[in-house]
Design a protein around this motif. Structure first.
Motif, PDB file in Angstrom:
ATOM      1  N   ARG A   6       0.838  -1.195   0.000  1.00 38.04           N
ATOM      2  CA  ARG A   6       0.000   0.000   0.000  1.00 38.04           C
ATOM      3  C   ARG A   6       0.880   1.254   0.000  1.00 38.04           C
ATOM      4  N   PRO A   7       0.610   2.214  -0.912  1.00 36.77           N
ATOM      5  CA  PRO A   7       1.419   3.441  -0.889  1.00 36.77           C
ATOM      6  C   PRO A   7       0.988   4.364   0.261  1.00 36.77           C
ATOM      7  N   VAL A   8       1.958   4.903   0.960  1.00 32.40           N
ATOM      8  CA  VAL A   8       1.657   5.843   2.049  1.00 32.40           C
ATOM      9  C   VAL A   8       2.405   7.146   1.745  1.00 32.40           C
ATOM     10  N   TYR A  22       0.884   9.756 -13.054  1.00 33.92           N
ATOM     11  CA  TYR A  22       1.392   8.421 -13.395  1.00 33.92           C
ATOM     12  C   TYR A  22       0.476   7.265 -12.981  1.00 33.92           C
ATOM     13  N   CYS A  23      -0.317   7.441 -11.954  1.00 31.58           N
ATOM     14  CA  CYS A  23      -1.107   6.294 -11.462  1.00 31.58           C
ATOM     15  C   CYS A  23      -1.989   5.726 -12.576  1.00 31.58           C
ATOM     16  N   PRO A  24      -1.776   4.448 -12.951  1.00 28.90           N
ATOM     17  CA  PRO A  24      -2.549   3.863 -14.064  1.00 28.90           C
ATOM     18  C   PRO A  24      -4.012   3.624 -13.710  1.00 28.90           C
ATOM     19  N   ASP A  25      -4.347   3.674 -12.454  1.00 32.27           N
ATOM     20  CA  ASP A  25      -5.732   3.394 -12.062  1.00 32.27           C
ATOM     21  C   ASP A  25      -6.487   4.629 -11.589  1.00 32.27           C
ATOM     22  N   GLY A  26      -5.898   5.795 -11.713  1.00 33.91           N
ATOM     23  CA  GLY A  26      -6.576   7.016 -11.255  1.00 33.91           C
ATOM     24  C   GLY A  26      -6.897   6.951  -9.777  1.00 33.91           C
ATOM     25  N   ALA A  27      -6.022   6.314  -9.033  1.00 31.35           N
ATOM     26  CA  ALA A  27      -6.315   6.103  -7.606  1.00 31.35           C
ATOM     27  C   ALA A  27      -5.701   7.173  -6.703  1.00 31.35           C
ATOM     28  N   ILE A  28      -5.046   8.157  -7.304  1.00 32.92           N
ATOM     29  CA  ILE A  28      -4.518   9.257  -6.479  1.00 32.92           C
ATOM     30  C   ILE A  28      -5.579  10.357  -6.427  1.00 32.92           C
ATOM     31  N   ARG A  29      -5.882  10.797  -5.235  1.00 30.03           N
ATOM     32  CA  ARG A  29      -6.887  11.854  -5.052  1.00 30.03           C
ATOM     33  C   ARG A  29      -6.211  13.141  -4.585  1.00 30.03           C
ATOM     34  N   ASP A  53      -3.349  12.164  -1.892  1.00 28.11           N
ATOM     35  CA  ASP A  53      -3.545  10.953  -1.083  1.00 28.11           C
ATOM     36  C   ASP A  53      -3.993   9.797  -1.987  1.00 28.11           C
ATOM     37  N   VAL A  54      -4.048   8.603  -1.405  1.00 32.69           N
ATOM     38  CA  VAL A  54      -4.364   7.424  -2.203  1.00 32.69           C
ATOM     39  C   VAL A  54      -5.784   6.939  -1.894  1.00 32.69           C
ATOM     40  N   ASP A  55      -6.545   6.644  -2.945  1.00 34.62           N
ATOM     41  CA  ASP A  55      -7.877   6.050  -2.743  1.00 34.62           C
ATOM     42  C   ASP A  55      -7.698   4.534  -2.703  1.00 34.62           C
ATOM     43  N   TYR A 101      -9.413   1.666  -4.816  1.00 38.75           N
ATOM     44  CA  TYR A 101      -9.048   1.350  -6.205  1.00 38.75           C
ATOM     45  C   TYR A 101      -7.561   1.154  -6.437  1.00 38.75           C
ATOM     46  N   CYS A 102      -6.703   1.534  -5.474  1.00 38.53           N
ATOM     47  CA  CYS A 102      -5.259   1.375  -5.648  1.00 38.53           C
ATOM     48  C   CYS A 102      -4.899  -0.096  -5.694  1.00 38.53           C
ATOM     49  N   LYS A 103      -4.158  -0.500  -6.746  1.00 39.47           N
ATOM     50  CA  LYS A 103      -3.808  -1.917  -6.864  1.00 39.47           C
ATOM     51  C   LYS A 103      -2.415  -2.210  -6.331  1.00 39.47           C
ATOM     52  N   GLY A 104      -1.773  -1.187  -5.822  1.00 39.00           N
ATOM     53  CA  GLY A 104      -0.492  -1.412  -5.166  1.00 39.00           C
ATOM     54  C   GLY A 104       0.680  -1.632  -6.097  1.00 39.00           C
ATOM     55  N   CYS A 105       0.627  -1.080  -7.310  1.00 35.21           N
ATOM     56  CA  CYS A 105       1.687  -1.356  -8.282  1.00 35.21           C
ATOM     57  C   CYS A 105       3.004  -0.666  -7.930  1.00 35.21           C
ATOM     58  N   GLY A 106       2.915   0.437  -7.183  1.00 32.36           N
ATOM     59  CA  GLY A 106       4.141   1.107  -6.763  1.00 32.36           C
ATOM     60  C   GLY A 106       4.692   2.126  -7.745  1.00 32.36           C
ATOM     61  N   ILE A 107       4.002   2.356  -8.823  1.00 34.99           N
ATOM     62  CA  ILE A 107       4.488   3.321  -9.828  1.00 34.99           C
ATOM     63  C   ILE A 107       4.602   4.717  -9.212  1.00 34.99           C
ATOM     64  N   CYS A 108       3.613   5.087  -8.420  1.00 36.68           N
ATOM     65  CA  CYS A 108       3.627   6.420  -7.794  1.00 36.68           C
ATOM     66  C   CYS A 108       4.888   6.597  -6.943  1.00 36.68           C
ATOM     67  N   ALA A 109       5.197   5.569  -6.170  1.00 35.03           N
ATOM     68  CA  ALA A 109       6.378   5.639  -5.288  1.00 35.03           C
ATOM     69  C   ALA A 109       7.653   5.759  -6.117  1.00 35.03           C
ATOM     70  N   SER A 164       6.043   5.816   0.291  1.00 36.49           N
ATOM     71  CA  SER A 164       6.678   4.536   0.598  1.00 36.49           C
ATOM     72  C   SER A 164       5.640   3.431   0.470  1.00 36.49           C
ATOM     73  N   MET A 165       6.084   2.260   0.061  1.00 34.38           N
ATOM     74  CA  MET A 165       5.180   1.119  -0.098  1.00 34.38           C
ATOM     75  C   MET A 165       5.257   0.264   1.164  1.00 34.38           C
ATOM     76  N   VAL A 166       4.111   0.115   1.828  1.00 32.40           N
ATOM     77  CA  VAL A 166       4.058  -0.616   3.097  1.00 32.40           C
ATOM     78  C   VAL A 166       3.310  -1.928   2.859  1.00 32.40           C
TER      79      VAL A 166
HETATM   80  S1  SF4 Z   1       0.420   2.095  -6.040  1.00 33.69           S
HETATM   81 FE1  SF4 Z   1      -0.082   2.162  -8.210  1.00 33.69          FE
HETATM   82  S2  SF4 Z   1      -2.312   2.091  -8.184  1.00 33.69           S
HETATM   83 FE2  SF4 Z   1      -1.733   2.615  -6.121  1.00 33.69          FE
HETATM   84  S3  SF4 Z   1      -1.758   4.810  -6.133  1.00 33.69           S
HETATM   85 FE3  SF4 Z   1       0.333   4.221  -6.611  1.00 33.69          FE
HETATM   86  S4  SF4 Z   1       0.432   4.228  -8.811  1.00 33.69           S
HETATM   87 FE4  SF4 Z   1      -1.750   4.231  -8.246  1.00 33.69          FE
END
Ligand code: SF4
Ligand code: SF4
Lengths: 100, 393
Positions: A39-41, A56-63, A71-73, A76-84, A93-95
């Motif tokens: 989970r991105p924090v 960059y978020c491919p799922d539009g999960a950044i609000r 912040d992260v929704d 819908y966030c799939k945890g890909c880590g691209i944002c981080a 950071s990815m927790v």
């Molecule tokens: S981890 Fe991936 S899906 Fe989740 S907010 Fe970051 S870029 Fe978007």
């Protein structure tokens, strides 16, 4: 719109015929973020509010939060880590997700 | 008033589809099915049938068009054979899985190679797990009656499944036979227009069909389909009874012939049952206690009914016009063997593969099969329980 009511774990008898969805636009009720393992924090102190994670978020999960921060929704966030990865100041950071 | 007419079997099915007042026909021509849709396109062109006739570029598209049309609530008919059915394979599963009451005639034809346009049952058998109700007909009258009944069965709310009417390429399709044809009024009474389900596709109330099915729901969906197929047996019985009460021709899952005191019975589906009957008569003349069971319904398989029907038999000689290379024999043979595995009392079950690629099965060949099956009972077993009846060694 009223949410189409279906037991999330329907038995074969409860499933509509041919598992058809009898109402349009039901994907709005479908939370896709349940398969995330990390989970991105966002560290609000470090965040410069550049908005790159939002881009960059491919799922539009950044609000964008009211105060202008990001912040992260988690619905819908799939945890890909691209944002981080893309955050220029490493404010994300990815927790690891742990089962409660 | 019903009338006795002479008609080519293919045209008997076209006539039935016309009398059923189909809304949409989407088809691609293929031998030996072509006459069926040719006649239907003629009916539409001549204004005798008010239907949308869709010329498509392949059988895959034909079935796709049928699926769309059926989903909006239309009464839909198509026909195919052999390679055409194989090309439809993918869409057959969609039609059944989406519970669309399409009726299709399959003029059974061998699958390539070699390029063979003649009849056997390998086309439908290659798609036997597609979830369709599968009926096999022997003659023009059955084909005519089964087609009318198929719409009523398919469209029943308790069923909502597509139905395939199978009949042998050339041996049945191209033969002119006498039938009792019903007229429009009689058909109307038996088969009213299709009741459009509340969930049918419509711009005013959009629905989603065939959405992504995660591992979490696929099992439930397939279990639902299994139930629909199983339950359809009751509806098939009801519809066949109603048809019989109205028009005097009663049908059952089987048509037994001289079975009363029989010890041996040939079991098979389709047009060659006519020849098998003559073989039975000849063997009876010699004092042999032989009978025939013509199987009309392959899916859903009439399991308990077959056990009941065969309880006094010592040997079942099953003749299949299709087989699974490297498998355990013909499709009807393996099905029946599986059915009897858990039964305490069971006949000796012997399988024969015959009639491939349009090779005729002659009376004497049926007699040879019965002889060979008898030997199996005496302990002279066949390796794996089945053999090719007509192969040159
Ligand atoms: S981890 Fe991936 S899906 Fe989740 S907010 Fe970051 S870029 Fe978007
Ligand atoms: S990319 Fe990093 S710095 Fe930029 S808004 Fe997102 S969290 Fe803040």
């Amino acid at each position: 719109m009223e949410k189409f009511k279906l037991n999330p774990k329907p038995t074969w008898k409860e499933l509509p015929i041919a598992s058809m969805i009898p109402q349009p636009a039901t994907s709005r009720f479908y939370k896709t973020g349940d398969w995330r393992s990390f989970r991105p924090v966002v560290d609000k102190e470090k965040c410069t509010r550049c908005g790159l994670c939002w881009v960059y978020c491919p799922d539009g999960a950044i609000r964008i939060v009211e105060d202008g921060s990001y912040d992260v929704d988690l619905d819908y966030c799939k945890g890909c880590g691209i944002c981080a990865e893309e955050c220029p100041v490493k404010a994300i950071s990815m927790v690891e997700e742990v089962e409660e | 008033m019903a009338k006795r007419i002479a008609i080519e079997c293919s045209h008997a099915i076209s006539l039935a589809a016309k009398l059923a007042n189909v809304d949409v026909v989407a088809a691609y021509p293929i031998t030996p099915q072509t006459h069926i849709v040719e006649k239907l396109s003629e009916y539409v062109a001549d204004g005798e049938l008010d239907a949308e006739y869709i010329n498509v570029e392949s059988e895959h598209s034909a079935m796709s068009a049928c699926i769309g049309a059926s989903a909006v609530g239309a009464r839909v008919f198509t026909a195919t054979a052999g390679q055409g059915l194989a090309l439809m394979h993918e869409m057959l599963f969609i039609a059944a899985g989406n519970r669309l009451p399409i009726v299709m005639a399959v003029a059974n034809r061998s699958l390539s190679p070699n390029l063979n346009i003649w009849g056997d049952q390998s086309d439908m058998m290659a798609s036997k797990d597609c979830g369709w109700i599968q009926i096999y007909a022997e003659n023009a009258q059955e084909v005519f009656d089964f087609t009318l009944q198929a719409f009523k069965i398919a469209e029943d709310e308790r069923v909502m499944l597509p139905v395939a009417i199978n009949f042998d390429g050339f041996y049945v399709t191209h033969v002119i036979e006498p039938i009792i044809a019903l007229d429009q009024e009689e058909v109307k009474k038996f088969l009213p227009p299709r009741k459009i389900p509340s969930y049918a596709l419509h711009p005013d109330h959009p629905t989603t069909w065939g959405p992504i099915g995660l591992p979490d729901v696929q099992t439930e969906l397939k279990r639902q389909l299994e139930e629909a197929l199983r339950n359809s047996k009751t509806v098939i019985k009801e519809v066949w009874k109603e048809f019989g009460d109205m028009f005097g021709r009663y049908y059952d899952f089987f048509e037994p012939y001289r079975l009363e005191d029989a010890e041996i019975a040939i079991l098979m589906m389709g047009g060659h049952c006519g020849t098998a009957r003559i073989a039975v008569d000849r063997l009876r003349e010699k004092g042999e206690k032989v009978g025939l069971i013509k199987l009309r319904l392959f899916r859903p398989f009439p399991d308990e009914e077959l056990i009941k029907l065969t309880k006094n038999l010592k040997v079942l000689a099953i003749v299949d016009k299709a087989f699974s290379p490297g498998g355990l024999g013909g499709p009807v043979f393996t099905e029946v063997k599986a059915l009897f595995y858990n039964q305490k009392i069971k006949p000796e079950i012997v399988g024969f593969i015959a009639g491939l690629g349009g090779r005729d099965i002659r009376v004497d060949e049926f007699m040879v099969a019965v002889e060979r099956a008898k030997k199996a009972l005496m302990g002279e077993k066949i390796d794996k329980g089945f053999m090719f009846l007509q192969v040159r060694e």
